[in-house]
Design a protein around this motif. Sequence first.
Motif, short mmCIF file in Angstrom:
data_model
loop_
_atom_site.label_atom_id
_atom_site.label_comp_id
_atom_site.label_asym_id
_atom_site.label_seq_id
_atom_site.Cartn_x
_atom_site.Cartn_y
_atom_site.Cartn_z
N VAL A 393 -18.59 23.49 -34.58
CA VAL A 393 -18.44 22.66 -36.41
C VAL A 393 -17.23 22.79 -36.40
N LEU A 394 -16.34 23.14 -36.38
CA LEU A 394 -14.77 22.81 -35.72
C LEU A 394 -14.52 21.30 -35.88
N SER A 395 -14.99 21.17 -34.82
CA SER A 395 -14.82 19.95 -33.73
C SER A 395 -15.72 18.90 -34.53
N LEU A 396 -16.89 19.19 -35.21
CA LEU A 396 -17.39 18.11 -36.25
C LEU A 396 -16.48 17.81 -37.16
N ILE A 397 -15.78 19.39 -38.21
CA ILE A 397 -15.20 18.96 -39.21
C ILE A 397 -14.30 18.41 -39.49
N ALA A 398 -12.94 18.35 -37.90
CA ALA A 398 -12.02 17.56 -37.88
C ALA A 398 -11.96 15.52 -37.17
N LEU A 399 -13.54 15.51 -37.17
CA LEU A 399 -13.55 14.01 -36.59
C LEU A 399 -13.35 12.82 -37.63
N PRO A 400 -13.26 13.36 -39.51
CA PRO A 400 -12.75 12.68 -39.95
C PRO A 400 -11.11 11.81 -40.06
N ALA A 401 -10.49 13.18 -39.26
CA ALA A 401 -9.01 12.55 -39.33
C ALA A 401 -9.35 11.87 -38.08
#
Length: 413
Positions: A393-401
């Motif tokens: 989940v955290l990797s998915l949230i960070a993807l826009p960066a």
Amino acid sequence: MFRQLTRLPARLANFLGLAYLSREFLTFLRMHGFFVLAVNLSGIFIGTFMLQSGGDMFIVGVFYMLCFLFEGAIYFIIPWLLNKLSPTALSRIGLVFYTCSYITLLTLRDDAVRVFPLIALLSATGACFYWVPYHIYTVQYTHLGNRQQGMSLTGVVSNLIVLLTPPISGSVIYFLPGMNGYVAVFFVSVLMFAAAALTTRGMPSRPSGQTGNPLLRLIKNDLRDRLVSGLLLAHIFYGVREGLFMYYLNLLVFRTTASEFVMGINTTGRGILIMVTYMLIARYNTPRVRRFAVIGAGLIALLLSGGAALYFTAFTVIALSLLDAVLQSYNLNTFQLVTYHVCDHLTKKSGVERRSEVVTLRSMVLNAGRVIGIALFLMVPPDLGSPALMLFVLSLIALPAAFILHKMEKNRV
């Protein structure tokens, strides 16, 4: 054979393109080496130390959340202090606070978990006072022609230390009974912090001499600048991932193996891979490569964390930890370079040095993201699917960066 060995350092330096680095930079590198040694001897074991002294996963999560929350608040005064104090003075203050946090652990031992907010405050204050001068030194002691190489050398040296120290400290903790192993490695860390403070005597710096708080001026006048807004937005997204990911991944390694020694060996493996990554970065990381590699790193991180969530075993968790070391060392290098590009951009735009406030604001929003990430973790029910699901989940949230950094590199002038 002996002649070839004596030429090896020179050949390595030539491979990395490290010629003409200043004496001040090398002194700074030595100071940072002592700091990294102090932190890596014991830093990865603070979470397990709290578990062993009566805490639980929730307490550990709150501890790290408080660290990031305090950091975000304390960073606000750092640019104002740099008007009056030199970066060297702030570095020493940071090292003193780090030392005090470890002395508290040494003194209280089994009871340390009862005062974890105090330990978080001391550690956070040390981080604020240490890391802003660190970024100032990196820019001040290099120039555009050798900054990437200097950063890579710092990464190689730091991860050579990371490679060596955790197996030693993990072995000491494993073989000494009770809390004695933790006490031993924390004591050595205190000595290394003192050595780092002494090394700062050879690092010239001076106060900025500005008036007021430059951070407030940056917020008022430059937030609409597309490079500044992009930098901050990328750090918020990445911070959501970064605050929880590494400490929780370490705890998952410990959970699946029940061994501080294996944690140390795993960290050594990470150090080897990161060191190789930084050597390749120094040689091949051109702006064109960065534009596309940063997106690739984000997508691969998503796939790896998803795989570990689906197949949660000691092997998949350790594999995720090792491969993620490569991806995140590349991402952190890119974030650092982009931050320095924004510093240079605003300095050129205004005619006034802008390093302290850019680095500080970047650190504040990064810590805001970290607090959000850990808060999300603490609200998730503990029995919700795989223990590694939160990493996905955290990797998915960070993807826009990754896409924001790609755009910044593409449009940077």
